[in-house]
Design a protein around this motif. Structure first.
Motif, PDB file in Angstrom:
ATOM      1  N   THR A   6      -4.657   8.033  -4.167  1.00 25.14           N
ATOM      2  CA  THR A   6      -3.295   7.291  -4.093  1.00 25.14           C
ATOM      3  C   THR A   6      -2.362   8.208  -3.317  1.00 25.14           C
ATOM      4  OG1 THR A   6      -4.153   5.709  -5.736  1.00 25.14           O
ATOM      5  CG2 THR A   6      -1.739   5.875  -5.082  1.00 25.14           C
ATOM      6  N   PHE A   7      -1.741   7.741  -2.313  1.00 26.47           N
ATOM      7  CA  PHE A   7      -0.665   8.567  -1.520  1.00 26.47           C
ATOM      8  C   PHE A   7       0.548   7.863  -1.563  1.00 26.47           C
ATOM      9  CE2 PHE A   7      -3.129   6.342   1.764  1.00 26.47           C
ATOM     10  CZ  PHE A   7      -2.165   5.849   2.645  1.00 26.47           C
ATOM     11  N   TYR A   8       0.604   6.593  -1.787  1.00 27.14           N
ATOM     12  CA  TYR A   8       1.897   5.837  -1.671  1.00 27.14           C
ATOM     13  C   TYR A   8       1.990   4.543  -2.499  1.00 27.14           C
ATOM     14  CZ  TYR A   8       6.294   4.026   0.257  1.00 27.14           C
ATOM     15  OH  TYR A   8       7.750   3.850   0.099  1.00 27.14           O
ATOM     16  N   ARG A  15       0.172  -0.629  -3.220  1.00 22.59           N
ATOM     17  CA  ARG A  15      -0.296   0.571  -3.258  1.00 22.59           C
ATOM     18  C   ARG A  15      -1.306   0.935  -2.140  1.00 22.59           C
ATOM     19  NH1 ARG A  15      -4.025   2.491  -8.290  1.00 22.59           N
ATOM     20  NH2 ARG A  15      -5.334   0.782  -7.385  1.00 22.59           N
ATOM     21  N   TRP A  16      -1.347   2.347  -1.734  1.00 20.84           N
ATOM     22  CA  TRP A  16      -2.193   2.527  -0.552  1.00 20.84           C
ATOM     23  C   TRP A  16      -2.820   3.825  -0.945  1.00 20.84           C
ATOM     24  CZ3 TRP A  16       2.425   0.406   0.150  1.00 20.84           C
ATOM     25  CH2 TRP A  16       2.675  -0.462   1.137  1.00 20.84           C
ATOM     26  N   GLN A  17      -4.328   3.635  -0.654  1.00 21.12           N
ATOM     27  CA  GLN A  17      -5.302   4.925  -0.879  1.00 21.12           C
ATOM     28  C   GLN A  17      -6.113   5.482   0.168  1.00 21.12           C
ATOM     29  OE1 GLN A  17      -7.326   2.384  -3.845  1.00 21.12           O
ATOM     30  NE2 GLN A  17      -6.339   3.899  -5.696  1.00 21.12           N
ATOM     31  N   MET A  18      -6.429   6.706   0.020  1.00 23.13           N
ATOM     32  CA  MET A  18      -7.130   7.403   1.125  1.00 23.13           C
ATOM     33  C   MET A  18      -8.524   7.455   0.568  1.00 23.13           C
ATOM     34  SD  MET A  18      -7.235  10.897   2.845  1.00 23.13           S
ATOM     35  CE  MET A  18      -7.495  11.819   1.408  1.00 23.13           C
ATOM     36  N   HIS A  31      -5.425  -0.684   1.405  1.00 20.54           N
ATOM     37  CA  HIS A  31      -3.937  -1.269   0.877  1.00 20.54           C
ATOM     38  C   HIS A  31      -4.267  -2.504  -0.093  1.00 20.54           C
ATOM     39  CE1 HIS A  31      -0.386  -4.411   1.668  1.00 20.54           C
ATOM     40  NE2 HIS A  31      -0.227  -3.256   0.962  1.00 20.54           N
ATOM     41  N   GLU A  32      -3.591  -2.079  -1.447  1.00 17.83           N
ATOM     42  CA  GLU A  32      -3.818  -3.025  -2.535  1.00 17.83           C
ATOM     43  C   GLU A  32      -2.334  -3.677  -2.659  1.00 17.83           C
ATOM     44  OE1 GLU A  32      -5.160  -0.849  -5.882  1.00 17.83           O
ATOM     45  OE2 GLU A  32      -7.001  -0.901  -5.041  1.00 17.83           O
TER      46      GLU A  32
END
Length: 78
Positions: A6-8, A15-18, A31-32
């Motif tokens: 999770t980066f942001y 929530r954004w994850q790589m 993107h959640e």
């Protein structure tokens, strides 16, 4: 195996994850959105995400993560 970082997280609950697929080497961004926005996650290839979202808070957060890791070049991971 897919690793997730999770980066942001936004103030509205998005929530954004790589995501990194260890088998294929593929990097994506998930993107959640918050529940009020439907909550349905979407995945985008990292180069596409950076080209669309590079100057947004989430785009800048991903760029910072990539700089900190120093190990990947998102333009090479299609």
């Amino acid at each position: 195996m897919i690793s997730t970082t999770t980066f942001y997280s936004s103030s509205n609950g998005d929530r954004w994850q790589m995501l990194h697929d260890d088998e294929t080497g593929l990097y994506q961004v998930r993107h959640e959105p918050n529940a009020a926005s439907g909550g349905r996650a979407t995945d985008t290839l990292m180069p596409e995400f950076l080209s669309r979202s590079g100057a947004t808070p989430q785009g800048l957060a991903l760029q910072k993560l990539l700089e900190e890791q120093g190990a990947i070049d998102p333009d090479l991971e299609d």
